[in-house]
Scaffold this motif. Sequence first.
Motif, short mmCIF file in Angstrom:
data_model
loop_
_atom_site.label_atom_id
_atom_site.label_comp_id
_atom_site.label_asym_id
_atom_site.label_seq_id
_atom_site.Cartn_x
_atom_site.Cartn_y
_atom_site.Cartn_z
N TYR A 1 -17.32 7.08 2.32
CA TYR A 1 -17.59 7.16 3.77
C TYR A 1 -17.80 8.60 4.24
CZ TYR A 1 -16.85 2.16 4.56
OH TYR A 1 -16.97 0.79 4.57
N PRO B 1 0.82 -1.22 0.00
CA PRO B 1 0.00 0.00 0.00
C PRO B 1 0.85 1.27 0.00
CG PRO B 1 -0.05 -1.03 2.17
CD PRO B 1 0.75 -1.94 1.29
N ALA C 1 -14.14 7.09 7.96
CA ALA C 1 -13.56 5.84 7.47
C ALA C 1 -13.53 4.79 8.58
CB ALA C 1 -12.14 6.09 6.95
N ASN D 1 -4.48 -2.62 6.02
CA ASN D 1 -5.93 -2.72 5.82
C ASN D 1 -6.46 -4.13 6.00
OD1 ASN D 1 -8.57 -1.71 4.90
ND2 ASN D 1 -8.17 -3.06 3.16
N PHE E 1 -9.26 2.06 18.04
CA PHE E 1 -8.64 2.54 16.80
C PHE E 1 -8.60 4.07 16.79
CE2 PHE E 1 -8.77 -0.84 13.18
CZ PHE E 1 -8.19 -1.78 13.99
N ARG F 1 -12.96 6.28 0.30
CA ARG F 1 -12.75 7.41 1.22
C ARG F 1 -13.85 8.45 1.01
NH1 ARG F 1 -10.15 12.25 0.80
NH2 ARG F 1 -9.10 13.05 2.67
N LEU G 1 -9.53 5.08 -2.97
CA LEU G 1 -9.72 6.51 -2.74
C LEU G 1 -11.19 6.88 -2.86
CD1 LEU G 1 -6.63 7.88 -4.73
CD2 LEU G 1 -6.84 7.64 -2.26
N TRP H 1 -6.40 1.00 -6.74
CA TRP H 1 -6.05 2.04 -5.75
C TRP H 1 -7.06 3.19 -5.81
CZ3 TRP H 1 -3.12 6.93 -5.32
CH2 TRP H 1 -2.70 7.18 -4.01
N ASP I 1 -9.81 8.65 11.20
CA ASP I 1 -10.76 9.56 10.59
C ASP I 1 -12.13 8.99 10.94
OD1 ASP I 1 -11.63 11.51 8.35
OD2 ASP I 1 -12.60 9.61 7.89
N MET J 1 -1.91 0.28 10.89
CA MET J 1 -2.23 -1.13 10.73
C MET J 1 -2.65 -1.34 9.29
SD MET J 1 -4.96 -3.74 12.51
CE MET J 1 -4.59 -3.44 14.21
C1 LIG Z 1 -11.95 -1.46 10.93
C2 LIG Z 1 -11.32 -0.47 9.97
C3 LIG Z 1 -11.01 0.81 10.41
C4 LIG Z 1 -10.44 1.75 9.54
N1 LIG Z 1 -10.15 3.00 10.01
C5 LIG Z 1 -9.64 3.93 9.15
C6 LIG Z 1 -9.37 5.25 9.60
O1 LIG Z 1 -9.63 5.63 10.74
N2 LIG Z 1 -8.81 6.12 8.70
C7 LIG Z 1 -8.52 5.75 7.40
O2 LIG Z 1 -8.01 6.58 6.64
N3 LIG Z 1 -8.80 4.53 6.97
C8 LIG Z 1 -9.34 3.60 7.79
N4 LIG Z 1 -9.59 2.33 7.32
C9 LIG Z 1 -9.40 2.03 5.88
C10 LIG Z 1 -8.01 1.48 5.49
O3 LIG Z 1 -7.68 0.40 6.31
C11 LIG Z 1 -6.91 2.53 5.55
O4 LIG Z 1 -7.30 3.68 4.83
C12 LIG Z 1 -5.61 2.01 4.92
O5 LIG Z 1 -5.21 0.83 5.57
C13 LIG Z 1 -4.54 3.08 5.06
O6 LIG Z 1 -3.33 2.63 4.59
P1 LIG Z 1 -2.71 3.15 3.22
O7 LIG Z 1 -2.73 4.62 3.14
O8 LIG Z 1 -1.39 2.47 3.06
O9 LIG Z 1 -3.78 2.57 2.21
P2 LIG Z 1 -3.79 2.35 0.65
O10 LIG Z 1 -4.09 0.92 0.43
O11 LIG Z 1 -2.61 2.92 -0.03
O12 LIG Z 1 -5.12 3.13 0.22
C14 LIG Z 1 -5.08 4.45 -0.32
C15 LIG Z 1 -5.98 5.36 0.41
O13 LIG Z 1 -7.33 5.01 0.20
C16 LIG Z 1 -8.11 5.34 1.36
N5 LIG Z 1 -8.74 4.11 1.81
C17 LIG Z 1 -8.31 2.85 1.61
N6 LIG Z 1 -9.20 1.97 2.09
C18 LIG Z 1 -10.21 2.69 2.61
C19 LIG Z 1 -11.42 2.37 3.25
N7 LIG Z 1 -11.80 1.10 3.46
N8 LIG Z 1 -12.20 3.36 3.67
C20 LIG Z 1 -11.87 4.65 3.47
N9 LIG Z 1 -10.73 5.02 2.87
C21 LIG Z 1 -9.92 4.06 2.44
C22 LIG Z 1 -7.14 5.88 2.38
O14 LIG Z 1 -7.20 7.28 2.31
C23 LIG Z 1 -5.81 5.36 1.92
O15 LIG Z 1 -4.74 6.17 2.26
C24 LIG Z 1 -10.18 1.38 8.19
C25 LIG Z 1 -10.49 0.08 7.76
C26 LIG Z 1 -11.05 -0.83 8.64
C27 LIG Z 1 -11.38 -2.22 8.14
#
Ligand SMILES: Cc1cc2nc3c(=O)[nH]c(=O)nc-3n(C[C@H](O)[C@H](O)[C@H](O)COP(=O)(O)OP(=O)(O)OC[C@H]3O[C@@H](n4cnc5c(N)ncnc54)[C@H](O)[C@@H]3O)c2cc1C
Length: 506
Positions: free
Chosen positions: A293, A248, A405, A369, A394, A290, A287, A283, A402, A367
């Motif tokens: 939500y 990611p 999310a 995803n 969390f 995001r 986004l 990817w 956020d 953590m």
């Molecule tokens: C129980 C749970 C709680 C979560 N809490 C949060 C949180 O508080 N804040 C948060 O930003 N994301 C949250 N997520 C979504 C996701 O896990 C994280 O955005 C992601 O792991 C961030 O890592 P990355 O930037 O390397 O993700 P990448 O895989 O690189 O994803 C790119 C971007 O997409 C967005 N994104 C990805 N998955 C989601 C998703 N399911 N929902 C909304 N946006 C997403 C994020 O902005 C992320 O930076 C949560 C998911 C779960 C299952």
Amino acid sequence: MTARNSTGSRGLVWLRRDLRVHDHHALRMAVKACQEVWVAFVFDTDILSYLLERDLNKDRRVDFIWQSLQELDAELRAKGGGLIVRHGKAVEIIPQLAKELGVQAVFTNKDYEPAAIERDRIVSLALESSEIAFHGYKDQVIFEHQEVLTGQGGVFSVFTPYKNAWLKKLQATDLDAHAVNLDSGRFASIPKSLDLPMPSLSSMGFESTGIQSYLPTGMSGASQLFEEFAGRIDHYHATRDYPSVKGPSYLSVHSRFGTISIRALVREAHQRMLAGSMGATIWLSELIWRDFYFMILSNHPRLAPSVSKKTLLHGTAGHESFKPDYDKIVWESGPKAQKLFKAWCEGKTGYPLVDAAMHQLNQSGYMHNRLRMVVACFLIKDLGIDWRWGEQYFADHLNDFDFAANNGGWQWASSSGCDAQPYFRIFNPITQSEKFDAEGKFIKKYLPQLSKLSKKTIHAPWLAGDIELEIAGIRLGRDYPLPIVQHDEARKNTLIRYSVVKKESL
Ligand SMILES: Cc1cc2nc3c(=O)[nH]c(=O)nc-3n(C[C@H](O)[C@H](O)[C@H](O)COP(=O)(O)OP(=O)(O)OC[C@H]3O[C@@H](n4cnc5c(N)ncnc54)[C@H](O)[C@@H]3O)c2cc1C
């Protein structure tokens, strides 16, 4: 949100979750409209006091913001201005500062959490009484509130049709940068009487966390991570589910605090998608989750705790399930539930993938995803604990926390959400581990005491024979916990627990 439709020759830009000077809607509008522009950030005690009450004085987010503001201040000073940073109640400080600077308007980028909307309403009223305008601009999402609607004009509650409509609506102009002319000469120097040093972390009751040693902060940190990710985005679809692989982007904390513009991220993903990249296509979908939500929260503010409660921006207690019927579920309670919850928080459940994931969170604030889904499902459906407890944990510990999310993710896992997994889908923590950490590399990183177990038994150490355990130097119950629940039994109990909503969900 606009109190008066005027801009005038002096403007104040109030930063909140948009800690950058490039591609910044409010800043662009202020620089275009005003001869003199000041920029301010408030460490808001309405938020910080809540963290301190919860003993979160080593809060990585506060440190991240603090580090990022240093860079922002230097950047603004190089352009003739500077960043005004205060510690106190934003609802009082911003109107006061606006008066002291003699501005005609305060410019902000919109925030969509109910508590933030209420805060902005109070600030806007206070400004109005001094004849100062308050402007809010869309900046942190591509499409807000009800910009993307169903064919019948309704609000979406299922992701895939939302995504399709989102993609259909998208025009190149939606992704244009809100370029800020930094050399316009409009950044005014801070009057001496107001040019106070930035409050130190310790003066605000916080400690340094050393976050910058493992997470690049500020605009430069975001650019660095984005450049690195650009080199692997095309493989994202194949790597994103494996926590031991650098798959990611790790950009979520930056999009949370706006040290990078969401338009820049979406632009890159969209262009690469059009060029045929599968990784970029997936990817981009993330986004769009995001935006989804944010849209859900904006249209269903009941998902957030009541703003009249003291819990403000970071509170999560006592709020509703998206599907109200799911609030009939009776969760575990009392000392047994507390004990199980503590083991989960501390990464001592006896299920290595769950425990390693919780260690990753506790040590770094991040953590993966896939693991967020695994640990959330484990807490709710193996331990029978109310999803709100996990959501709160969390909220306290994630760097990228956020509300929209996080709530979306937890309600997805508990099956109570808008587009959630069905209630009978219960992740098996052992098969998830075998599938997504087959070699046990991630587990070994966070649970080194298990590093001598074979790739077969590392996912469920209690299934290893006595000899293997002895050779690996592990005594279960001493070096690593025995499982706190039996997954198969827990699964059956969960199906019974969820029977109150079963009919409704079918
Ligand atoms: C129980 C749970 C709680 C979560 N809490 C949060 C949180 O508080 N804040 C948060 O930003 N994301 C949250 N997520 C979504 C996701 O896990 C994280 O955005 C992601 O792991 C961030 O890592 P990355 O930037 O390397 O993700 P990448 O895989 O690189 O994803 C790119 C971007 O997409 C967005 N994104 C990805 N998955 C989601 C998703 N399911 N929902 C909304 N946006 C997403 C994020 O902005 C992320 O930076 C949560 C998911 C779960 C299952």
